[in-house]
Design an enzyme around this catalytic site. Structure first.
Site, PDB file in Angstrom:
ATOM      1  N   CYS A  89       0.756  -1.222  -0.029  1.00  0.00           N
ATOM      2  CA  CYS A  89       0.274  -0.148  -0.043  1.00  0.00           C
ATOM      3  C   CYS A  89       0.815   1.177   0.016  1.00  0.00           C
ATOM      4  O   CYS A  89       0.372   2.260  -0.139  1.00  0.00           O
ATOM      5  CB  CYS A  89      -0.851   0.196   1.324  1.00  0.00           C
ATOM      6  SG  CYS A  89      -2.025  -1.310   1.302  1.00  0.00           S
ATOM      7  N   HIS A 381      -9.579   2.505  -2.908  1.00  0.00           N
ATOM      8  CA  HIS A 381      -7.864   2.304  -2.334  1.00  0.00           C
ATOM      9  C   HIS A 381      -7.379   1.597  -3.451  1.00  0.00           C
ATOM     10  O   HIS A 381      -6.947   0.328  -3.194  1.00  0.00           O
ATOM     11  CB  HIS A 381      -7.908   1.398  -1.036  1.00  0.00           C
ATOM     12  CG  HIS A 381      -6.694   1.418  -0.562  1.00  0.00           C
ATOM     13  ND1 HIS A 381      -5.424   1.991  -1.092  1.00  0.00           N
ATOM     14  CD2 HIS A 381      -6.062   0.452   0.227  1.00  0.00           C
ATOM     15  CE1 HIS A 381      -4.445   1.231  -0.406  1.00  0.00           C
ATOM     16  NE2 HIS A 381      -4.731   0.378   0.292  1.00  0.00           N
ATOM     17  N   CYS A 411      -0.928   2.268   6.568  1.00  0.00           N
ATOM     18  CA  CYS A 411      -0.520   1.031   7.235  1.00  0.00           C
ATOM     19  C   CYS A 411      -0.032   0.006   5.593  1.00  0.00           C
ATOM     20  O   CYS A 411      -0.502   0.501   4.614  1.00  0.00           O
ATOM     21  CB  CYS A 411      -1.457   0.035   7.872  1.00  0.00           C
ATOM     22  SG  CYS A 411      -2.966  -0.090   7.181  1.00  0.00           S
ATOM     23  N   GLY A 413       0.281  -3.833   4.338  1.00  0.00           N
ATOM     24  CA  GLY A 413       0.257  -5.365   4.329  1.00  0.00           C
ATOM     25  C   GLY A 413       1.732  -6.289   4.417  1.00  0.00           C
ATOM     26  O   GLY A 413       2.513  -5.659   3.712  1.00  0.00           O
TER      27      GLY A 413
END
Length: 424
Positions: A89, A381, A411, A413
């Site tokens: 991300c 997203h 955050c 992954g």
């Protein structure tokens, strides 16, 4: 850092729900459209750029090193080098920090960075059994061998692996991302009602921003064979708490609290930024929209990956001497409502910060300056794009509000976090 890094300008596509309006537009095409428009708007010669660095997560098989493919399609000459970065991300942010590292090591002065993702086009994959059968069949040398192989075929071989689900399943924790959000909901005792209320507010803020034309100066419309798309289409206008309450949990069917409504949307989109030093901007007579003061990445338990923002921000604040009191605006990517709420709790928790960082709490985040135009729950997203998008959105909003400093964080992954300190 040696000197402030300028973001000269930035541009993004509208964000579209996956398998929707941008379904037929590849990630490299999306990136090329936005990049070309950005370069032309700033009256720059493609040859002035030292390199193109773009983030992308689900790199398509037909566009290996998608940054290079995108760059050529956008109009860069063959002599312009390009490479793709991937930090899940935070891939869009990684493109920025990679350019900064190159600038600080005197490898270049002017970079095109950003991120692009077509989650619509993440493929379905053949099963290992079917793949092995096809491979053996293609190498067999006789009709008898081929026939014998065909007799081993079973219909179950045709059951595909869904690439999107595989990509959203963390091989370290073995859990799909939504379960990590459930973990945080349990750890921080975050109710379903609180998550749905957060999601509702995300849609309300995004709707208000769209109606006020807030995003117009950061979005370039995308023409498809069917329509022109100029707004993020995931925002549910006039969303209600009653509609959100009706949705069933999707990751933990029994006893879970994370739903499609309080999670980020699977989406398509692209964002590009022009990056150089402050002195280079002056040399080129370019007026930056803002600056990168510094940044930090941090690692943590993959099962609690949603806490990445508090880990990375702690590291960034220690590095720069910044505190929450210095921050005028905050963008935290809304992977899940539970994940954002957990970070809000962790930031202000003396117990959490003492146990985790051996320090006092970072402080309480003022929610009136958090994701003021909505976040990924409403906007979507596109994983390779979002890191660049929240940097662009934060800088644009700082200027609109005539404020100075912003924090952009997300955050990641696999158990990481990223935080960027921005200023104008």
């Amino acid at each position: 850092m040696k000197e402030r890094i300028a973001i000269i300008d930035g541009l993004r596509s509208p964000i579209a729900k996956a398998n929707g309006k941008l379904n037929d537009v590849s990630a490299d095409t999306l990136g090329a459209i936005i990049t070309k428009e950005l370069v032309l708007r700033n009256d720059l010669d493609y040859k002035q750029f030292d390199e193109v660095i773009m983030g992308n997560v689900a790199q398509p098989a037909n566009a290996a090193n998608i940054a290079r493919v995108m760059a050529i399609r956008a109009g860069f000459p063959q002599s312009t080098i390009a490479y793709t970065v991937h930090r899940n991300c935070a891939s869009g942010m990684q493109s920025i920090s990679s350019a900064i590292e190159k600038i600080n090591s005197n490898q270049g002065e002017l970079y095109l960075v950003g991120g692009m993702e077509s989650m619509s086009n993440i493929p379905l994959l053949y099963s290992d059994e079917f793949r092995n059968l096809i491979t053996k069949f293609s190498y067999s040398k006789s009709i008898i061998e081929k026939f014998e192989l065909l007799t081993t075929f079973r219909l179950r071989f045709l059951k595909p692996t869904i690439g999107l689900i595989s990509g959203l399943t963390d091989p370290i924790s073995g859990k799909i991302m939504g379960i990590t959000a459930e973990n945080l909901a349990n750890e921080f005792k975050i109710s379903r009602a609180a998550q749905d209320e957060y999601a509702l507010n995300s849609h309300k803020k995004a709707q208000k921003a769209i109606e006020a034309g807030i995003f117009k100066d950061e979005i370039h419309p995308i023409m498809t064979k069917n329509a022109s798309i100029s707004n993020d289409d995931g925002v549910r206008f006039n969303q209600t708490i009653e509609a959100l309450n009706k949705l069933n949990p999707i990751f933990e069917r029994v006893g879970g609290t994370v739903t499609a409504g309080n999670s980020s949307q699977v989406s398509d989109g692209a964002c590009s930024l022009i990056v150089c030093t402050e002195s280079k901007a002056k040399e080129l007579n370019l007026e930056p929209i803002g600056f990168i003061t510094d940044y930090a990445y941090a690692g943590l338990d993959a099962h609690r990956m949603g806490l990445g923002p508090v880990y990375a921000t702690k590291k960034l604040f220690d590095k720069t001497g910044t505190t929450l009191k210095d921050i005028d605006l905050i963008e935290i990517n809304e992977a899940f409502a539970a994940q954002v709420i957990a970070n809000l709790e962790a930031f202000k928790s003396e117990e959490f910060c003492q146990k985790t960082f051996n320090s006092s709490a970072l402080g309480e985040i003022d929610e009136s300056i958090l994701n003021v135009n909505g976040g990924a729950i409403a906007l979507g997203h596109p994983v390779g794009m979002s890191g660049a998008r929240i940097v662009l959105t934060a800088l644009k909003e700082l200027k609109r509000r005539n404020k100075n400093k912003a924090l952009a964080s997300l955050c990641i992954g696999g158990g990481q976090g990223a935080s960027f300190l921005l200023e104008i």
